[in-house]
Design a protein around this motif. Structure first.
Motif, PDB file in Angstrom:
ATOM      1  N   LEU A   6      19.111  20.238  -8.097  1.00  0.00           N
ATOM      2  CA  LEU A   6      18.897  21.492  -7.378  1.00  0.00           C
ATOM      3  C   LEU A   6      17.867  22.357  -8.090  1.00  0.00           C
ATOM      4  CD1 LEU A   6      22.566  22.474  -6.397  1.00  0.00           C
ATOM      5  CD2 LEU A   6      20.765  21.688  -4.850  1.00  0.00           C
ATOM      6  N   ALA A   7      17.958  22.408  -9.419  1.00  0.00           N
ATOM      7  CA  ALA A   7      17.022  23.225 -10.191  1.00  0.00           C
ATOM      8  C   ALA A   7      15.603  22.677 -10.128  1.00  0.00           C
ATOM      9  CB  ALA A   7      17.495  23.312 -11.643  1.00  0.00           C
ATOM     10  N   MET A   8      15.468  21.374  -9.988  1.00  0.00           N
ATOM     11  CA  MET A   8      14.143  20.751  -9.940  1.00  0.00           C
ATOM     12  C   MET A   8      13.528  20.772  -8.545  1.00  0.00           C
ATOM     13  SD  MET A   8      15.019  17.396 -12.244  1.00  0.00           S
ATOM     14  CE  MET A   8      13.405  16.695 -11.969  1.00  0.00           C
ATOM     15  N   SER A   9      14.342  20.940  -7.531  1.00  0.00           N
ATOM     16  CA  SER A   9      13.872  20.790  -6.149  1.00  0.00           C
ATOM     17  C   SER A   9      12.910  21.906  -5.760  1.00  0.00           C
ATOM     18  CB  SER A   9      15.067  20.770  -5.189  1.00  0.00           C
ATOM     19  OG  SER A   9      15.743  22.014  -5.192  1.00  0.00           O
ATOM     20  N   ARG A  10      11.959  21.573  -4.866  1.00  0.00           N
ATOM     21  CA  ARG A  10      10.943  22.530  -4.433  1.00  0.00           C
ATOM     22  C   ARG A  10      11.004  22.795  -2.930  1.00  0.00           C
ATOM     23  NH1 ARG A  10       5.855  20.559  -4.635  1.00  0.00           N
ATOM     24  NH2 ARG A  10       6.655  18.445  -4.311  1.00  0.00           N
ATOM     25  N   GLY A  11      11.816  22.055  -2.201  1.00  0.00           N
ATOM     26  CA  GLY A  11      11.771  22.088  -0.755  1.00  0.00           C
ATOM     27  C   GLY A  11      12.304  23.368  -0.133  1.00  0.00           C
ATOM     28  N   LYS A  12      11.893  23.603   1.118  1.00  0.00           N
ATOM     29  CA  LYS A  12      12.428  24.716   1.896  1.00  0.00           C
ATOM     30  C   LYS A  12      13.904  24.471   2.209  1.00  0.00           C
ATOM     31  CE  LYS A  12       7.896  25.258   4.072  1.00  0.00           C
ATOM     32  NZ  LYS A  12       7.139  25.134   5.342  1.00  0.00           N
ATOM     33  N   TYR A  13      14.274  23.202   2.300  1.00  0.00           N
ATOM     34  CA  TYR A  13      15.665  22.785   2.458  1.00  0.00           C
ATOM     35  C   TYR A  13      15.956  21.721   1.414  1.00  0.00           C
ATOM     36  CZ  TYR A  13      15.565  25.038   7.052  1.00  0.00           C
ATOM     37  OH  TYR A  13      15.445  25.946   8.073  1.00  0.00           O
ATOM     38  N   VAL A  14      17.234  21.548   1.100  1.00  0.00           N
ATOM     39  CA  VAL A  14      17.662  20.507   0.171  1.00  0.00           C
ATOM     40  C   VAL A  14      18.713  19.645   0.864  1.00  0.00           C
ATOM     41  CG1 VAL A  14      18.865  20.007  -1.987  1.00  0.00           C
ATOM     42  CG2 VAL A  14      17.164  21.843  -1.906  1.00  0.00           C
ATOM     43  N   ALA A  15      18.521  18.338   0.804  1.00  0.00           N
ATOM     44  CA  ALA A  15      19.488  17.388   1.353  1.00  0.00           C
ATOM     45  C   ALA A  15      20.068  16.561   0.218  1.00  0.00           C
ATOM     46  CB  ALA A  15      18.822  16.479   2.390  1.00  0.00           C
ATOM     47  N   LEU A  16      21.349  16.283   0.299  1.00  0.00           N
ATOM     48  CA  LEU A  16      22.037  15.484  -0.705  1.00  0.00           C
ATOM     49  C   LEU A  16      22.298  14.087  -0.153  1.00  0.00           C
ATOM     50  CD1 LEU A  16      24.686  18.187  -1.698  1.00  0.00           C
ATOM     51  CD2 LEU A  16      22.507  17.720  -2.857  1.00  0.00           C
ATOM     52  N   MET A  23       0.845  -1.195   0.000  1.00  0.00           N
ATOM     53  CA  MET A  23       0.000   0.000   0.000  1.00  0.00           C
ATOM     54  C   MET A  23       0.877   1.240   0.000  1.00  0.00           C
ATOM     55  SD  MET A  23      -2.871   1.248   2.797  1.00  0.00           S
ATOM     56  CE  MET A  23      -3.890  -0.169   2.429  1.00  0.00           C
ATOM     57  N   ASN A  24       0.470   2.235  -0.771  1.00  0.00           N
ATOM     58  CA  ASN A  24       1.233   3.482  -0.811  1.00  0.00           C
ATOM     59  C   ASN A  24       0.925   4.293   0.414  1.00  0.00           C
ATOM     60  OD1 ASN A  24       2.292   6.071  -1.547  1.00  0.00           O
ATOM     61  ND2 ASN A  24       2.364   5.265  -3.635  1.00  0.00           N
ATOM     62  N   GLU A  25       1.947   4.577   1.229  1.00  0.00           N
ATOM     63  CA  GLU A  25       1.715   5.215   2.516  1.00  0.00           C
ATOM     64  C   GLU A  25       1.685   6.729   2.433  1.00  0.00           C
ATOM     65  OE1 GLU A  25       5.980   5.712   4.576  1.00  0.00           O
ATOM     66  OE2 GLU A  25       5.194   3.686   4.575  1.00  0.00           O
ATOM     67  N   ALA A  26       2.001   7.308   1.257  1.00  0.00           N
ATOM     68  CA  ALA A  26       2.027   8.760   1.134  1.00  0.00           C
ATOM     69  C   ALA A  26       1.141   9.199  -0.019  1.00  0.00           C
ATOM     70  CB  ALA A  26       3.457   9.245   0.903  1.00  0.00           C
ATOM     71  N   LEU A  27       0.192  10.083   0.252  1.00  0.00           N
ATOM     72  CA  LEU A  27      -0.639  10.634  -0.792  1.00  0.00           C
ATOM     73  C   LEU A  27       0.148  11.671  -1.576  1.00  0.00           C
ATOM     74  CD1 LEU A  27      -3.946  11.122   1.218  1.00  0.00           C
ATOM     75  CD2 LEU A  27      -3.353   9.242  -0.302  1.00  0.00           C
ATOM     76  N   GLU A  28      -0.183  11.816  -2.838  1.00  0.00           N
ATOM     77  CA  GLU A  28       0.522  12.785  -3.662  1.00  0.00           C
ATOM     78  C   GLU A  28       0.341  14.175  -3.063  1.00  0.00           C
ATOM     79  OE1 GLU A  28       1.124  13.853  -8.354  1.00  0.00           O
ATOM     80  OE2 GLU A  28      -0.605  12.683  -7.703  1.00  0.00           O
ATOM     81  N   ASN A  29       1.425  14.904  -2.916  1.00  0.00           N
ATOM     82  CA  ASN A  29       1.424  16.185  -2.206  1.00  0.00           C
ATOM     83  C   ASN A  29       1.881  17.279  -3.159  1.00  0.00           C
ATOM     84  OD1 ASN A  29       1.593  18.297  -0.463  1.00  0.00           O
ATOM     85  ND2 ASN A  29       3.070  17.335   0.920  1.00  0.00           N
ATOM     86  N   THR A  30       0.976  18.222  -3.443  1.00  0.00           N
ATOM     87  CA  THR A  30       1.311  19.313  -4.343  1.00  0.00           C
ATOM     88  C   THR A  30       1.867  20.508  -3.594  1.00  0.00           C
ATOM     89  OG1 THR A  30      -0.970  20.127  -4.241  1.00  0.00           O
ATOM     90  CG2 THR A  30      -0.420  18.605  -6.042  1.00  0.00           C
ATOM     91  N   ASN A  31       1.894  20.457  -2.267  1.00  0.00           N
ATOM     92  CA  ASN A  31       2.439  21.550  -1.480  1.00  0.00           C
ATOM     93  C   ASN A  31       3.967  21.508  -1.507  1.00  0.00           C
ATOM     94  OD1 ASN A  31      -0.147  22.421  -0.701  1.00  0.00           O
ATOM     95  ND2 ASN A  31      -0.192  20.926   0.967  1.00  0.00           N
ATOM     96  N   ILE A  32       4.587  22.616  -1.113  1.00  0.00           N
ATOM     97  CA  ILE A  32       6.036  22.672  -1.041  1.00  0.00           C
ATOM     98  C   ILE A  32       6.510  21.781   0.104  1.00  0.00           C
ATOM     99  CG2 ILE A  32       8.016  24.162  -0.586  1.00  0.00           C
ATOM    100  CD1 ILE A  32       6.435  26.445  -1.865  1.00  0.00           C
ATOM    101  N   PRO A  33       7.376  20.800  -0.158  1.00  0.00           N
ATOM    102  CA  PRO A  33       7.842  19.930   0.923  1.00  0.00           C
ATOM    103  C   PRO A  33       8.857  20.639   1.816  1.00  0.00           C
ATOM    104  CG  PRO A  33       8.939  19.368  -1.117  1.00  0.00           C
ATOM    105  CD  PRO A  33       7.921  20.415  -1.464  1.00  0.00           C
ATOM    106  N   GLU A  34       9.012  20.151   3.019  1.00  0.00           N
ATOM    107  CA  GLU A  34      10.009  20.705   3.918  1.00  0.00           C
ATOM    108  C   GLU A  34      11.414  20.455   3.373  1.00  0.00           C
ATOM    109  OE1 GLU A  34      11.102  22.729   7.522  1.00  0.00           O
ATOM    110  OE2 GLU A  34       9.199  22.486   6.477  1.00  0.00           O
TER     111      GLU A  34
END
Length: 211
Positions: free
Chosen positions: A87-97, A1-12
């Motif tokens: 990096l260019a594709m990312s939407r988050g308030k923070y970016v982790a590598l 089962m997919n535990e995460a619903l598709e989220n259109t909001n900006i992720p953390e």
């Protein structure tokens, strides 16, 4: 089962994972993101022309979690350009590598985000273990200092790509330099030279794999 619903909001947090012929290790790396106590993330996997089943592994994991996306380079671009694409594709308030053969501990993002909020630092890193291809410890853990500067980094870099958490502001201003061999070290030096603060979680929160 997919535990995460598709989220259109900006992720953390946006997690950027370059991948190249890493079918043996990438599932463990991806699942270490899926196991994070912080749930508000997106994982961007960027395949750089793998000739093995790397993409098949990622597609299977995407069926379990809609927060994972896979993007395939039309040709091999190298890790620096691939990270920059992420990096260019990312939407988050923070970016982790996170490299595709390394592993995070479950509280990695939670503890780094807490330090980021406490200090306002633009770069957060952490201590890490060093493992071999089987996952066994190769040597003592690398314990980082609680802060580092431009001058410190000229002597020794304590920021590993797979431990770095970057603010959105830093990600919008800086990029990896593809023409340079030590592109990640040069990026840290640029960021710190310009007066941005880097702080470390001294607890071991990741494993770096040496092949």
């Amino acid at each position: 089962m997919n535990e995460a619903l598709e989220n259109t909001n900006i992720p953390e947090v946006s997690v950027i994972m370059p991948a190249y012929n890493c079918e043996r290790y990438i599932e463990e790396a991806v699942r270490s993101v899926m196991a994070q106590t912080v749930r508000d993330w997106e994982l961007i996997v960027l395949d750089d022309g793998s000739a093995d089943s790397t993409c098949d592994v990622v597609r299977r994991l995407m069926e379990e979690d809609l927060r994972i996306t896979l993007h395939q380079n039309p040709e091999n671009m190298g890790v620096a350009k691939t990270r920059n694409k992420g990096l260019a594709m990312s939407r988050g308030k923070y970016v982790a590598l996170l490299d595709s053969d390394d592993v995070w501990y479950p509280e990695k993002l939670e503890k780094q985000l807490a330090l980021a909020l406490q200090t306002g630092a633009d770069v957060i890193y952490c201590s890490y273990g060093i493992i071999d291809e089987t996952g066994a410890k190769r040597c003592d853990d690398f314990i980082v200092p609680s802060a580092t500067t431009y001058e410190d980094t000229l002597v020794q870099s304590v920021i590993s790509c797979s431990t770095a958490l970057l603010s959105r502001e830093v990600c919008d201003r800086y990029a990896f330099l593809p023409a340079c061999y030590h592109e990640e070290l040069l990026l840290w030096l640029q960021i710190l030279r310009d007066g941005n603060e880097a702080r470390g979680v001294t607890e071991v929160l990741a494993d770096y794999r040496v092949l």
